[in-house]
Write a protein that holds these residues in place. Structure first.
Motif, mmCIF file in Angstrom:
data_model
loop_
_atom_site.group_PDB
_atom_site.id
_atom_site.type_symbol
_atom_site.label_atom_id
_atom_site.label_comp_id
_atom_site.label_asym_id
_atom_site.label_seq_id
_atom_site.Cartn_x
_atom_site.Cartn_y
_atom_site.Cartn_z
ATOM 1 N N ARG A 1 0.833 -1.200 0.000
ATOM 2 C CA ARG A 1 0.000 0.000 0.000
ATOM 3 C C ARG A 1 0.861 1.241 0.000
ATOM 4 O O ARG A 1 2.063 1.181 0.209
ATOM 5 C CB ARG A 1 -0.933 -0.034 1.192
ATOM 6 C CG ARG A 1 -0.197 -0.116 2.500
ATOM 7 C CD ARG A 1 -1.055 -0.467 3.653
ATOM 8 N NE ARG A 1 -0.238 -0.443 4.873
ATOM 9 C CZ ARG A 1 -0.714 -0.606 6.056
ATOM 10 N NH1 ARG A 1 -1.997 -0.806 6.223
ATOM 11 N NH2 ARG A 1 0.058 -0.576 7.101
ATOM 12 N N ILE A 2 0.188 2.362 -0.226
ATOM 13 C CA ILE A 2 0.859 3.655 -0.260
ATOM 14 C C ILE A 2 0.000 4.648 0.529
ATOM 15 O O ILE A 2 -1.231 4.599 0.474
ATOM 16 C CB ILE A 2 1.086 4.117 -1.723
ATOM 17 C CG1 ILE A 2 1.850 5.432 -1.781
ATOM 18 C CG2 ILE A 2 -0.222 4.195 -2.476
ATOM 19 C CD1 ILE A 2 2.300 5.799 -3.182
ATOM 20 N N SER A 3 0.661 5.515 1.257
ATOM 21 C CA SER A 3 -0.086 6.473 2.078
ATOM 22 C C SER A 3 -0.775 7.503 1.183
ATOM 23 O O SER A 3 -0.311 7.808 0.084
ATOM 24 C CB SER A 3 0.833 7.179 3.074
ATOM 25 O OG SER A 3 1.659 8.100 2.408
ATOM 26 N N PRO B 1 -9.769 3.004 1.656
ATOM 27 C CA PRO B 1 -8.487 3.130 2.358
ATOM 28 C C PRO B 1 -8.409 2.213 3.576
ATOM 29 O O PRO B 1 -9.426 1.789 4.125
ATOM 30 C CB PRO B 1 -8.483 4.595 2.786
ATOM 31 C CG PRO B 1 -9.923 4.923 2.955
ATOM 32 C CD PRO B 1 -10.641 4.133 1.889
ATOM 33 N N ARG C 1 -3.732 6.943 6.670
ATOM 34 C CA ARG C 1 -4.589 6.250 5.713
ATOM 35 C C ARG C 1 -3.768 5.829 4.494
ATOM 36 O O ARG C 1 -2.929 6.594 4.014
ATOM 37 C CB ARG C 1 -5.768 7.114 5.288
ATOM 38 C CG ARG C 1 -6.712 7.385 6.453
ATOM 39 C CD ARG C 1 -8.013 8.001 6.067
ATOM 40 N NE ARG C 1 -7.861 9.135 5.170
ATOM 41 C CZ ARG C 1 -8.875 9.716 4.549
ATOM 42 N NH1 ARG C 1 -10.095 9.272 4.726
ATOM 43 N NH2 ARG C 1 -8.684 10.757 3.767
ATOM 44 N N TYR C 2 -4.048 4.613 4.041
ATOM 45 C CA TYR C 2 -3.322 4.042 2.924
ATOM 46 C C TYR C 2 -4.311 3.563 1.858
ATOM 47 O O TYR C 2 -5.439 3.210 2.163
ATOM 48 C CB TYR C 2 -2.502 2.816 3.368
ATOM 49 C CG TYR C 2 -1.441 3.109 4.389
ATOM 50 C CD1 TYR C 2 -0.155 3.448 3.985
ATOM 51 C CD2 TYR C 2 -1.707 3.025 5.754
ATOM 52 C CE1 TYR C 2 0.841 3.699 4.920
ATOM 53 C CE2 TYR C 2 -0.718 3.278 6.695
ATOM 54 C CZ TYR C 2 0.553 3.616 6.275
ATOM 55 O OH TYR C 2 1.532 3.868 7.200
#
Length: 101
Positions: free
Chosen positions: A4-6, A32, A39-40
């Motif tokens: 995942r990515i923020s 998310p 949050r990702y």
């Protein structure tokens, strides 16, 4: 755990407005994950995000339009899958002309 990515990193990399991203989340177009108040977005949803951003920024499509287009594309994909299954069932019949419909 999914990669995942923020959301902060997404905003920085994709140059997307925070409010637009929040609207996508509020309308449940993106889902998310939250960990330690951060949050990702999972990588699997990035293609959706890119598509939504292109529609919004490049084609000037508003959020309701994005929701409608997304829903119609999902329905089209479901119909394609259903059609594929039906064609597979039909091909199972050797003499399908003899089948009563």
């Amino acid at each position: 755990m999914n990669e995942r990515i923020s959301i902060e990193e997404i905003i920085r990399l994709y140059k997307i407005d925070y409010t637009f991203l929040d609207q996508l989340i509020d309308s449940e177009l993106l889902h998310p994950e939250t960990e330690n108040s951060i949050r990702y977005i999972v990588y699997e949803e990035l293609s959706h995000l890119e598509r939504f951003a292109n529609w919004h920024y490049d084609l000037d499509v508003n959020l309701p339009g994005i929701e409608i287009i997304h829903k119609l594309l999902n329905q089209l994909e479901e119909l394609k899958n259903e059609n594929r299954k039906l064609l597979q069932n039909v091909s199972k019949f050797e003499n399908w002309e003899d089948v009563d419909f």
